[in-house]
Write an enzyme that holds these catalytic residues in place. Structure first.
Site, short mmCIF file in Angstrom:
data_model
loop_
_atom_site.label_atom_id
_atom_site.label_comp_id
_atom_site.label_asym_id
_atom_site.label_seq_id
_atom_site.Cartn_x
_atom_site.Cartn_y
_atom_site.Cartn_z
CE LYS A 1 2.63 -4.55 -21.61
NZ LYS A 1 3.47 -4.45 -22.79
CB THR A 2 3.42 -9.02 -25.78
OG1 THR A 2 4.03 -8.10 -24.87
CG2 THR A 2 4.22 -9.05 -27.06
CG ASP B 1 3.16 -2.42 -25.70
OD1 ASP B 1 2.34 -2.48 -24.75
OD2 ASP B 1 4.14 -3.19 -25.78
CD GLU B 2 4.91 -1.18 -21.64
OE1 GLU B 2 4.23 -0.66 -20.74
OE2 GLU B 2 5.48 -2.26 -21.52
CD GLN C 1 3.73 -3.21 -15.48
OE1 GLN C 1 4.87 -3.48 -15.85
NE2 GLN C 1 2.68 -3.92 -15.85
NE ARG D 1 8.76 -6.24 -14.21
CZ ARG D 1 7.75 -6.27 -15.08
NH1 ARG D 1 7.97 -6.68 -16.31
NH2 ARG D 1 6.55 -5.90 -14.74
#
Length: 778
Positions: free
Chosen positions: A36-37, A227-228, A258, A616
């Site tokens: 996504k980044t 973002d997020e 998340q 992670r």
């Protein structure tokens, strides 16, 4: 500059589509590790290539570190124009807007930003001045409650107009909560200070009370990227809605799986309901995970499938299957720590890995102690994230307090912190008189001090001189600040105030460390000033540095050049990735937390938290749990977390060591008969020992000794070398708890035989050999 089209061709089909979607609202549902980044980065570069001015793009990220990395990547593609982008966290971006517009709200443009420590100090002072019981009005609870008020847009006026809130506090035996909230806000305003929550609350106030300001920033930010998005709270949501309302060119990226910050006010419904808020929303899904192995991805999917509140997506990966997730059971948390340390050590040696390839994640900070102890014994360097931040250390806070006073002399908390440090003969009674006078005249303490000769405070002439000298010193710093950069001024301040000389009087290692910390602060400021040369409209001035510090986090300042094992809570691990991840404390009432199982939504957030932890890991994940654990000083029995049971068995490898110890009963067990196992409710099998197939091979024996160096493979008798004459003075031995040591002497005979051993880490210990877990290594 790099060719953008070449970069875009590297994207997969799912990533490419939202990247080149120029106008209108769009939502990108991005699974863990799906890139996504990269999409956000290339989307911004693409917009600029289509003629969108960098000044018209607003990008809101989760951390300042993420913003810096994205900006650097964009600058490599589009060149110097990238420095004109408005990119950062909600708090940093809106602090910048508030600097420009502060006068409309009655604040100075150089307002101070209070961190949690500053807020707590102020609340302590208010509780003391009001004569309230500090055991009922606990300042940490008050700060948390005020924070939740502000994030829910409950101002002081709204609080008093809400009888339910007032009654709830009265029932909780805090009838003065509203008065404290009022006084706290008044004192912050008078001091020209905002806390973190004010940065959002005051931005909402600004956009709602001043339509011309809203119109100005709507025209400015024609393209907005968030973002997020699943971690935005109500206050952040309203700001984004207001700013994007005119052009509706808003792109939100997030993953409902998340969403883990409900305790901070994050509202998962912001992403779940995004399509209701905007017309004709384009929805894209990034479902290919590039980070983790198939086993990790599928295991995480099998867990999150148990949540009912979620958006539809199927995360998958083309990566190799990889190892199964290893599950380890320990007797105690101490043994759990030793397993983690040993496993890290062995993986490092066998796989030729760095310390930085490993992370240990836990639900609560308190769990780090046993892990730290074990890593120290193994001489494995580690770093704890989320502990005492560099900028929260006393000597650093002292320097920053002086600097904040230079910029904003109304800052009451900073003034009270340093007015008599280093000691200059200004006592607490004098400070109390200054506080009373400031309140009486409606002025700041600094203004009272500056006019001390005109006010009769019953202070002797010697003290008046000291106060005047302090004011003169701060004013001289203010004059210097008009032409000096942050580094030059700070270097001058640390010398002229006598801070460094004061610390030099303390010749202890701690005193030396404090001086080194101030030196490191100066190094950091120098680095900041150099970095600001690359930022549009930046000068490297003190105000810029103080704002950067106020909004910095532990992770933002991590340069990643220190090879250490990372220890952190799962909440802090969000957005990070490591080849090897250990998730410890996988027990009911710990993870999921006992305080988060009252409702389905709370339990589902805990499950999302576990999903974040598991994803992670790139190559290998370990889940560890104990049979008993100390909680609040008491040893309690523990049972495995339900989250382990929710993972499909095909993705798990139970590596619990052979239980070598077996109790020898003194009565004949046949008298109890056989147990009808069909009537027992069995959980998923956790193999505790391999089946006995004849005599173990030498390889099997070596593995067993590796697991339990103190016992033989059959587990019935202690190792012979601990009781016969093979263990002598001069032997090198290894103990599972104390590490490597040298035997100094042997005393006693038979069961009373003792060894006096000097351990490298634990000093000299006397151990009873029949119980000692020793392994002779030389």
């Amino acid at each position: 500059m790099q060719d953008l089209q070449q970069q875009l061709n590297l994207l997969n089909e799912a990533q490419y589509a939202p990247t080149v979607h120029k106008d209108g609202p769009l939502m990108v549902i991005a699974g863990a590790g799906s890139g996504k980044t990269r999409v956000l980065t290339y989307r911004i570069a693409y917009l600029m290539s289509q003629g969108v001015d960098a000044f018209n793009i607003l990008a809101l990220t989760f951390t300042n570190k993420a913003a810096r990395e994205m900006k650097n990547r964009i600058s490599q593609i589009v060149g110097g124009e990238a420095k004109n982008l408005w990119m950062g966290t909600f708090h940093s971006i809106f602090a910048k807007i508030l600097r420009f517009e502060a006068d409309k709200l009655g604040y100075p443009s150089n307002f101070t930003i209070y961190d949690s420590q500053d807020s707590e100090r102020l609340l302590r002072a208010i509780i003391r001045e009001m004569g309230l019981d500090k055991d009922i009005y606990k300042y940490k609870q008050l700060r948390s409650r005020i924070s939740s008020f502000k994030n829910s847009l409950i101002t002081v006026r709204a609080y008093f107009n809400n009888p339910d809130l007032v009654e709830a506090d009265a029932m909780a035996k805090r009838p003065r909560m509203g008065d404290i909230y009022q006084e706290y806000c008044d004192r912050c305003f008078k001091a020209g200070a905002m806390d973190f929550d004010d940065l959002l609350l005051k931005t909402n106030e600004l956009l709602n009370r001043f339509p011309e300001v809203l119109a100005k920033y709507q025209d400015r930010f024609r393209y907005i990227l968030v973002d997020e998005y699943q971690d935005t709270n109500h206050s952040q949501y309203l700001i984004v809605r207001a700013l994007s309302d005119k052009f509706q060119n808003i792109c939100v990226v997030g993953d409902d799986a998340q969403s883990i910050y409900a305790f901070r006010g994050a509202n998962i419904n912001n992403i779940l309901n995004f399509q209701r808020d905007y017309d004709d929303v384009a929805v894209y899904r990034l479902e290919q995970n590039y980070r983790s192995t198939k086993n990790i991805v599928e295991a995480a999917n099998s867990v999150i499938e148990h949540n009912k509140t979620k958006l539809d997506k199927v995360v998958w990966t083309a990566n190799e299957d990889g190892n199964k997730i290893k599950v380890h059971r320990s007797i105690t948390d101490g043994e759990e720590g030793r397993f983690v340390a040993s496993s890290i050590f062995e993986n490092k040696m066998q796989q030729q890995l760095m310390n930085g390839d490993f992370a240990v994640l836990y639900r609560t900070n308190a769990q780090s102690r046993a892990i730290e102890d074990a890593l120290r014994k193994r001489d494995i360097p580690y770093r704890i994230y989320g502990g005492l931040s560099f900028y929260q250390r006393k000597e650093i806070k002292d320097v920053l307090a002086y600097l904040r006073l230079v910029v904003n002399p109304k800052d009451e908390e900073s003034l009270k912190r340093v007015i008599n440090y280093p000691a200059r003969g200004i006592g607490q009674s004098t400070v109390d008189k200054l506080v009373v006078a400031a309140k009486h005249y409606g002025r700041s303490i600094f203004e009272v001090m500056a006019n001390i000769d005109r006010i009769d405070l019953k202070i002797n002439s010697g003290t008046k001189t000291k106060l005047s000298n302090f004011v003169t010193m701060i004013q001289s710093f203010q004059i210097m600040n008009e032409g000096a950069n942050a580094f030059e001024l700070t270097e001058h301040v640390t010398k002229k105030t006598g801070l460094v000389q004061e610390l030099k009087k303390d010749g202890t290692p701690e005193g030396v460390a404090r001086i080194e910390n101030i030196e490191e602060l100066l190094n950091g400021i120098k680095d900041f000033v150099e970095g600001q040369k690359e930022v549009a409209d930046a000068t490297g001035a003190l105000t810029e540095f103080l704002e950067d510090v106020a909004l910095a986090t532990d992770l933002d300042n991590d340069k990643g050049d220190d090879d250490r094992v990372a220890l952190m809570t799962i909440h802090l691990a969000k957005g990070l990735e490591f080849p090897y991840v250990y998730i410890v404390g996988m027990e009911e009432d710990l993870f999921p937390s006992a305080m988060s199982m009252n409702t389905r939504s709370e339990l589902e957030e805990e499950r999302r938290l576990f999903y974040v932890a598991l994803t992670r890991a790139e190559k290998q994940a370990y889940l560890t749990y104990t049979q008993s654990r100390y909680r609040w000083g008491k040893l309690i029995d523990a049972e495995p977390s339900r989250f382990i049971e929710e993972i499909d068995d095909q993705y798990l490898d139970h590596i619990t060591p052979v239980e070598n110890y077996r109790f020898k009963p003194m009565i004949d067990t046949d008298i109890f008969g056989e147990v009808d196992k069909s009537k027992l409710r069995l959980k998923k099998p956790v193999p505790s020992a391999p089946p006995k197939i004849g005599k173990p091979t030498p390889d099997q024996l070596r593995k067993l000794r590796k697991l339990k160096p103190t016992t033989e493979a059959n587990g019935n008798e202690p190792s012979a070398n601990l009781f016969n004459n093979e263990l002598v003075a001069g032997n090198k031995v290894e103990h599972t708890r104390f590490g490597i040591g040298e035997v100094l002497k042997i005393d006693g005979v038979g069961n009373d035989k003792k060894a006096e051993i000097r351990f490298e880490a634990g000093g000299i210990k006397k151990l009873l050999l029949r119980f000692a877990k020793l392994k002779v290594i030389g």
